[in-house]
Scaffold this active site. Structure first.
Site, short mmCIF file in Angstrom:
data_model
loop_
_atom_site.label_atom_id
_atom_site.label_comp_id
_atom_site.label_asym_id
_atom_site.label_seq_id
_atom_site.Cartn_x
_atom_site.Cartn_y
_atom_site.Cartn_z
N ARG A 120 0.92 -1.29 -0.24
CA ARG A 120 -0.11 0.16 0.33
C ARG A 120 0.44 1.06 0.20
O ARG A 120 1.01 2.13 -0.92
CB ARG A 120 -1.11 -0.18 1.29
CG ARG A 120 -1.59 1.99 1.72
CD ARG A 120 -2.54 1.60 2.44
NE ARG A 120 -3.78 0.48 1.97
CZ ARG A 120 -4.22 -0.50 2.54
NH1 ARG A 120 -3.19 0.31 4.54
NH2 ARG A 120 -4.88 -0.72 3.42
N TYR A 121 1.57 1.45 0.31
CA TYR A 121 2.63 2.58 1.50
C TYR A 121 3.55 1.65 -0.37
O TYR A 121 4.46 0.98 -0.41
CB TYR A 121 3.69 2.37 2.34
CG TYR A 121 2.55 2.70 3.45
CD1 TYR A 121 1.88 4.31 3.74
CD2 TYR A 121 1.97 1.72 4.14
CE1 TYR A 121 0.58 3.82 4.25
CE2 TYR A 121 1.05 1.55 4.71
CZ TYR A 121 0.29 2.87 5.38
OH TYR A 121 -0.73 3.42 6.19
N ARG A 124 6.87 0.12 1.36
CA ARG A 124 7.19 -1.39 1.82
C ARG A 124 5.73 -1.92 2.05
O ARG A 124 4.93 -1.74 1.28
CB ARG A 124 7.22 -0.85 4.05
CG ARG A 124 5.89 0.04 4.71
CD ARG A 124 6.25 1.12 5.57
NE ARG A 124 5.38 2.54 5.58
CZ ARG A 124 5.70 2.86 5.74
NH1 ARG A 124 5.49 3.59 4.57
NH2 ARG A 124 4.53 3.99 6.12
N CYS A 140 -10.22 -8.99 15.23
CA CYS A 140 -9.48 -8.70 14.72
C CYS A 140 -9.97 -8.03 13.26
O CYS A 140 -11.13 -8.42 12.42
CB CYS A 140 -8.98 -9.99 14.33
SG CYS A 140 -7.84 -9.98 13.16
N ASP A 301 -11.12 -0.62 13.61
CA ASP A 301 -10.93 -0.80 12.17
C ASP A 301 -12.65 -1.06 12.16
O ASP A 301 -13.64 -1.93 12.26
CB ASP A 301 -10.25 -1.96 11.04
CG ASP A 301 -9.43 -0.68 10.81
OD1 ASP A 301 -8.98 -0.05 11.13
OD2 ASP A 301 -7.82 -1.81 10.97
N ASP A 338 -6.36 3.89 9.95
CA ASP A 338 -6.40 2.83 9.22
C ASP A 338 -7.76 3.70 7.77
O ASP A 338 -8.92 3.36 8.25
CB ASP A 338 -6.39 2.13 9.15
CG ASP A 338 -5.15 1.38 8.25
OD1 ASP A 338 -4.97 2.08 7.94
OD2 ASP A 338 -4.64 0.82 8.45
C1 LIG Z 1 0.59 -0.36 9.08
C2 LIG Z 1 0.85 -0.78 7.66
C3 LIG Z 1 2.50 -0.62 7.22
C4 LIG Z 1 3.48 0.19 8.37
O1 LIG Z 1 2.67 0.71 8.40
P1 LIG Z 1 4.11 2.01 9.75
O2 LIG Z 1 3.13 3.32 9.87
O3 LIG Z 1 5.20 2.18 9.06
O4 LIG Z 1 4.47 1.70 10.88
C5 LIG Z 1 2.49 -1.10 6.18
N1 LIG Z 1 2.23 -1.20 4.74
C6 LIG Z 1 0.12 -1.88 5.34
C7 LIG Z 1 -0.36 -2.13 4.24
C8 LIG Z 1 0.38 -1.66 6.62
O5 LIG Z 1 -1.28 -1.49 6.95
#
Ligand SMILES: *Cc1c(COP(=O)(O)O)cnc(C)c1O
Length: 399
Positions: A120-121, A124, A140, A301, A338
């Site tokens: 998503r990001y 990472r 969950c 969520d 989120d």
């Molecule tokens: C929470 C999450 C992360 C990590 O987020 P950080 O803010 O770096 O801790 C990475 N990918 C996804 C899909 C997430 O939900």
């Protein structure tokens, strides 16, 4: 009644399982084999409410029921409102679908390039390495796939996911989650960590796990050796209430920290469980004593059947306000939502800024006192007492 506790005491002991040899109690495979997984098993030790009985009957269709003897022992069985009980014993609210709720409320499936990987990001990925946990949290986020009660048929493809990470040099951070990654055998976990370490562009490896809370016995010396060998490996644990901070969790955190694993905590704000400033303050203080830095406080969520856990955002903000300034800065987590549909984590903060103009910023402190910080500079004198230079002094910074 404000929450109070004896801060000198760490709960410990085998409780109901006094008859079991300590070697069994300390054996994580014994704990897994002896999990409580049915209403009948629970009722051997406690009286379920009608609400809980209905929830238990529905659990097999939504998210399996499973509680380790260790964690069950921390529950106050005489209190239907026990904050630990509500996290792991299903209630009828799970059968109710409310407006805005979705199976995949974070849009993870839409951001999944290969099964078990959520990208998503930009830099990472979230790597879902298993769909099993030691015990199941009723709120969950991944109820749709975890425990496979909903026929989601989640099959993590480790090899495919590893190849995707290898092929994407922009990925510098890999977060192992699931399910609980620490349910994998030492051998599988070591293989995964070794493969990830061998990828040059992967700089940061972390694990999201509630095993230290549900099954601290899993944090064995052998596991810690793996973290030492492939470290730095960071870990986010998941504690919601100070009562979860038993001596066994504290000791597991110590083993992890001594193996060089930096520890953070993620809490979920849960109605009637921890949506209270006194409870959260007691929790974050216990966490610091266990070498755990509070990282995130999540707004619940919008998953199907989760509305009975949903706390008011204003309570979350009040908790942050009650912490910031009033206690150790390290103890204050970042409150986030989120974003539904997959917008990622967004910080939600109390407002300390009253006004910003070209001249100044007006803000308040934790006690509610107002302050002004000037943004424009008006030279009054030089440090040597001489006349002010006619023109602004040009500053050259050499790095
Ligand atoms: C929470 C999450 C992360 C990590 O987020 P950080 O803010 O770096 O801790 C990475 N990918 C996804 C899909 C997430 O939900």
């Amino acid at each position: 009644m404000p929450y109070t506790e004896d801060r000198t005491v760490w709960f410990e002991g085998q409780g109901l399982w006094q008859h079991v040899p300590e070697s069994d109690w300390q054996d994580w495979t014994w704990q897994l084999k002896n999990r409580l997984t049915t209403a009948e098993q629970l009722e051997r030790h406690m009286t379920l409410t009608a609400d809980e009985k209905a929830g238990c009957a529905f659990a097999s269709k939504r998210l399996a029921l499973a509680i380790t003897p260790y964690f069950f022992n921390l529950i106050d069985r005489n209190d239907p409102n026990c904050p630990l009980r509500k996290q792991v014993i299903p209630r009828a609210g799970e059968m109710v679908i409310s407006e805005g709720e979705q199976l995949d409320s974070l849009g993870e499936d839409a951001h999944s390039p290969v099964p078990g990987l959520v990208h998503r990001y930009p830099d990472r990925v979230l790597f879902l390495v298993t769909d099993r946990c030691a015990a199941y949290c009723r709120y969950c986020t991944r109820s749709r796939l975890v425990s496979n009660a909903q026929d989601y048929n989640f099959h993590p493809e480790h090899e495919q996911a590893l190849r995707y990470i290898e092929a994407h040099p922009e990925i510098r951070d890999v977060l192992l989650s699931g399910g609980d990654p620490l349910l994998l055998s030492d051998k599988k976990l070591e293989h995964l960590l070794a493969r990830l370490r061998a990828i040059k562009h992967v700089e940061f490896i972390r694990i999201g796990s509630r095993i230290p809370v549900f099954l601290p016995q899993r944090i064995t010396p052998a596991l810690c050796e793996i973290f030492k060998k492939y470290g730095p490996v960071w870990m986010s644990i998941h504690v919601n209430h100070p009562r979860e901070c038993a001596a066994e969790l504290r000791d597991a955190c110590e083993r992890l920290a001594f193996a060089g694993v930096p520890l953070g905590n993620q809490s979920v704000l849960l109605a009637g469980i921890n949506d209270d400033a006194d409870v959260m303050k007691a929790l974050v203080h216990r966490l610091l004593r266990m070498r755990v830095r509070p990282y995130y406080l999540y707004q619940m969520d919008l998953i199907t059947g989760g509305a009975h856990f949903k706390a008011d955002v204003r309570k979350g903000l009040a908790i942050i306000e009650a912490l910031r300034g009033h206690t150790t800065g390290y103890a204050v987590p970042q409150y986030v939502i989120d974003a539904p549909g997959g917008g990622g984590k967004v910080p939600i903060n109390p407002d300390y800024v009253e006004r910003i103009t070209d001249d100044e910023i007006i803000f308040r402190n934790y006690e509610g006192h107002r302050f002004a910080y000037p943004l424009k500079t008006h030279p009054l004198a030089t440090a040597e007492g001489g006349p002010l230079p006619a023109a602004p002094v040009e500053r050259v910074t050499v790095f």
